[in-house]
Write a protein that holds these residues in place. Sequence first.
Motif, PDB file in Angstrom:
ATOM      1  N   THR A 206     -35.439  87.221 -27.931  1.00 47.54           N
ATOM      2  CA  THR A 206     -35.829  86.339 -29.038  1.00 47.54           C
ATOM      3  C   THR A 206     -35.442  84.880 -28.797  1.00 47.54           C
ATOM      4  O   THR A 206     -35.936  83.982 -29.484  1.00 47.54           O
ATOM      5  N   LEU A 207     -34.586  84.637 -27.827  1.00 46.07           N
ATOM      6  CA  LEU A 207     -34.120  83.270 -27.581  1.00 46.07           C
ATOM      7  C   LEU A 207     -35.156  82.461 -26.811  1.00 46.07           C
ATOM      8  O   LEU A 207     -35.929  83.010 -26.030  1.00 46.07           O
ATOM      9  N   THR A 208     -35.173  81.164 -27.035  1.00 45.72           N
ATOM     10  CA  THR A 208     -36.134  80.273 -26.393  1.00 45.72           C
ATOM     11  C   THR A 208     -35.516  79.656 -25.141  1.00 45.72           C
ATOM     12  O   THR A 208     -34.515  78.933 -25.230  1.00 45.72           O
ATOM     13  N   LEU A 209     -36.116  79.946 -23.996  1.00 40.26           N
ATOM     14  CA  LEU A 209     -35.605  79.387 -22.747  1.00 40.26           C
ATOM     15  C   LEU A 209     -36.312  78.070 -22.451  1.00 40.26           C
ATOM     16  O   LEU A 209     -37.535  77.995 -22.446  1.00 40.26           O
ATOM     17  N   ARG A 210     -35.538  77.033 -22.219  1.00 43.65           N
ATOM     18  CA  ARG A 210     -36.085  75.714 -21.912  1.00 43.65           C
ATOM     19  C   ARG A 210     -36.117  75.481 -20.399  1.00 43.65           C
ATOM     20  O   ARG A 210     -37.003  74.811 -19.877  1.00 43.65           O
ATOM     21  N   LEU A 211     -35.128  76.060 -19.706  1.00 41.72           N
ATOM     22  CA  LEU A 211     -35.026  75.855 -18.263  1.00 41.72           C
ATOM     23  C   LEU A 211     -34.379  77.082 -17.627  1.00 41.72           C
ATOM     24  O   LEU A 211     -33.373  77.589 -18.118  1.00 41.72           O
ATOM     25  N   CYS A 212     -34.988  77.538 -16.549  1.00 44.52           N
ATOM     26  CA  CYS A 212     -34.403  78.624 -15.760  1.00 44.52           C
ATOM     27  C   CYS A 212     -34.415  78.172 -14.304  1.00 44.52           C
ATOM     28  O   CYS A 212     -35.475  77.877 -13.746  1.00 44.52           O
ATOM     29  N   SER A 213     -33.230  78.101 -13.682  1.00 42.88           N
ATOM     30  CA  SER A 213     -33.149  77.539 -12.343  1.00 42.88           C
ATOM     31  C   SER A 213     -32.042  78.235 -11.547  1.00 42.88           C
ATOM     32  O   SER A 213     -31.062  78.724 -12.113  1.00 42.88           O
ATOM     33  N   ASP A 214     -32.221  78.255 -10.219  1.00 45.37           N
ATOM     34  CA  ASP A 214     -31.164  78.738  -9.325  1.00 45.37           C
ATOM     35  C   ASP A 214     -30.110  77.656  -9.095  1.00 45.37           C
ATOM     36  O   ASP A 214     -29.026  77.941  -8.584  1.00 45.37           O
ATOM     37  N   ASP A 215     -30.438  76.436  -9.449  1.00 48.70           N
ATOM     38  CA  ASP A 215     -29.527  75.311  -9.236  1.00 48.70           C
ATOM     39  C   ASP A 215     -28.664  75.119 -10.485  1.00 48.70           C
ATOM     40  O   ASP A 215     -29.095  74.548 -11.487  1.00 48.70           O
ATOM     41  N   LEU A 216     -27.429  75.585 -10.421  1.00 49.24           N
ATOM     42  CA  LEU A 216     -26.553  75.518 -11.586  1.00 49.24           C
ATOM     43  C   LEU A 216     -26.153  74.087 -11.924  1.00 49.24           C
ATOM     44  O   LEU A 216     -25.888  73.763 -13.079  1.00 49.24           O
ATOM     45  N   ARG A 217     -26.093  73.248 -10.901  1.00 44.11           N
ATOM     46  CA  ARG A 217     -25.756  71.843 -11.158  1.00 44.11           C
ATOM     47  C   ARG A 217     -26.849  71.153 -11.974  1.00 44.11           C
ATOM     48  O   ARG A 217     -26.586  70.289 -12.806  1.00 44.11           O
ATOM     49  N   LEU A 218     -28.092  71.534 -11.705  1.00 42.92           N
ATOM     50  CA  LEU A 218     -29.205  70.978 -12.486  1.00 42.92           C
ATOM     51  C   LEU A 218     -29.095  71.406 -13.945  1.00 42.92           C
ATOM     52  O   LEU A 218     -29.277  70.590 -14.857  1.00 42.92           O
ATOM     53  N   ILE A 219     -28.784  72.688 -14.171  1.00 44.56           N
ATOM     54  CA  ILE A 219     -28.628  73.184 -15.541  1.00 44.56           C
ATOM     55  C   ILE A 219     -27.504  72.429 -16.248  1.00 44.56           C
ATOM     56  O   ILE A 219     -27.638  72.012 -17.405  1.00 44.56           O
ATOM     57  N   GLN A 220     -26.389  72.220 -15.551  1.00 40.16           N
ATOM     58  CA  GLN A 220     -25.257  71.504 -16.140  1.00 40.16           C
ATOM     59  C   GLN A 220     -25.632  70.065 -16.473  1.00 40.16           C
ATOM     60  O   GLN A 220     -25.260  69.541 -17.529  1.00 40.16           O
ATOM     61  N   HIS A 221     -26.374  69.440 -15.589  1.00 40.01           N
ATOM     62  CA  HIS A 221     -26.801  68.051 -15.826  1.00 40.01           C
ATOM     63  C   HIS A 221     -27.683  67.970 -17.070  1.00 40.01           C
ATOM     64  O   HIS A 221     -27.527  67.051 -17.895  1.00 40.01           O
ATOM     65  N   MET A 222     -28.605  68.921 -17.219  1.00 41.08           N
ATOM     66  CA  MET A 222     -29.495  68.898 -18.370  1.00 41.08           C
ATOM     67  C   MET A 222     -28.716  69.101 -19.669  1.00 41.08           C
ATOM     68  O   MET A 222     -29.022  68.489 -20.699  1.00 41.08           O
ATOM     69  N   ALA A 223     -27.677  69.950 -19.612  1.00 42.99           N
ATOM     70  CA  ALA A 223     -26.846  70.135 -20.805  1.00 42.99           C
ATOM     71  C   ALA A 223     -26.060  68.867 -21.110  1.00 42.99           C
ATOM     72  O   ALA A 223     -25.931  68.459 -22.273  1.00 42.99           O
ATOM     73  N   THR A 224     -25.543  68.230 -20.084  1.00 45.21           N
ATOM     74  CA  THR A 224     -24.758  67.006 -20.257  1.00 45.21           C
ATOM     75  C   THR A 224     -25.589  65.892 -20.892  1.00 45.21           C
ATOM     76  O   THR A 224     -25.083  65.083 -21.676  1.00 45.21           O
ATOM     77  N   THR A 225     -26.864  65.861 -20.557  1.00 40.27           N
ATOM     78  CA  THR A 225     -27.750  64.809 -21.092  1.00 40.27           C
ATOM     79  C   THR A 225     -28.421  65.219 -22.400  1.00 40.27           C
ATOM     80  O   THR A 225     -29.392  64.585 -22.830  1.00 40.27           O
ATOM     81  N   GLY A 226     -27.927  66.302 -23.020  1.00 35.13           N
ATOM     82  CA  GLY A 226     -28.359  66.650 -24.366  1.00 35.13           C
ATOM     83  C   GLY A 226     -29.672  67.376 -24.479  1.00 35.13           C
ATOM     84  O   GLY A 226     -30.323  67.325 -25.533  1.00 35.13           O
ATOM     85  N   LYS A 227     -30.100  68.069 -23.432  1.00 34.20           N
ATOM     86  CA  LYS A 227     -31.396  68.755 -23.476  1.00 34.20           C
ATOM     87  C   LYS A 227     -31.342  70.141 -24.088  1.00 34.20           C
ATOM     88  O   LYS A 227     -32.366  70.798 -24.248  1.00 34.20           O
ATOM     89  N   GLY A 228     -30.135  70.607 -24.421  1.00 32.40           N
ATOM     90  CA  GLY A 228     -30.020  71.927 -25.025  1.00 32.40           C
ATOM     91  C   GLY A 228     -28.685  72.563 -24.700  1.00 32.40           C
ATOM     92  O   GLY A 228     -27.719  71.888 -24.351  1.00 32.40           O
ATOM     93  N   ILE A 229     -28.652  73.889 -24.828  1.00 30.77           N
ATOM     94  CA  ILE A 229     -27.432  74.655 -24.599  1.00 30.77           C
ATOM     95  C   ILE A 229     -27.556  75.412 -23.280  1.00 30.77           C
ATOM     96  O   ILE A 229     -28.586  76.043 -23.007  1.00 30.77           O
TER      97      ILE A 229
END
Length: 288
Positions: A206-229
């Motif tokens: 039921t959850l909405t996925l905004r980004l799915c990536s093998d690059d964990l640093r990219l996911i962390q960067h997107m969270a840091t810049t306020g793109k989601g959880i």
Amino acid sequence: MNISLDDLHLFVLTVQHGGISAAAKQHSLQRSKVSRRLQELEKTLGCQLLIRTTRQIELTENGRLLYQQVSQPLTEVTQAAKLLSNQQKSLQGVLRVAVPAALITSNMFSLLIDKYLGQFPDVLLEVLHCQESVDLKRENIDIQILPDGVKVQNEDYVQQTLLRFPSSLVASKEYLQSHQPITELSELVAHPLMVSRYNQASLPDTLTLRLCSDDLRLIQHMATTGKGIALLPSILLKDALKSGELTAILVNEKLPEIKLTLIYPSKQFLPEKTRALITLLRDTFKLT
């Protein structure tokens, strides 16, 4: 006709050392065993090779012919065997390691690689970005590290579990301040989530996925810049949480873990440079 290569080797050694006793002593063998094996060789070939005297041996014509034909090839085989043995024992040469992108980007792995290169400067380390299981022997890869859930191609390979990595849900303070407080997992349905494919399957559909990536640093960067959880391994978040760059939410919630598996072809034929890296992995990731 079944000719023993061991017997041929003993014959060459006997000629090279000038006698059965000298050959046996030089190679820590029993004289009686060498003499018996030479007799077996003569019996197999159906001709006499050596004329034995009290002090020395002489070659018959057949013996000289055999020695001329086999001495150099057998010597080359012996040298090749020694070369391979030394290569297995040496801490030099190429070591190829296949790891997923999630591990390549981690500080822990970078520090481990830095430590290995510092300890073994004669090893050329090739780190390959690989998300799926490969046939290590066919691809000439020494070690592979894979996340849980990826099927290993060859079940005969050695598989050892690395330390399990717990995960955390994190977001920037700015993002959290602009939304209602999140007090339970079901409330994440109203938020864009950023995950890796290793923990994606463990989340509710039921959850909405905004980004799915093998690059964990990219996911962390997107969270840091306020793109989601983001759902990330806790071990990667220590600095960001300490500095306040990210904030953990639902800290009491049981979240999926990422488990890594270390894979290598065999314990029996393990080069020392490979064994050294496995030991370092064991010390760093606490192999179980």
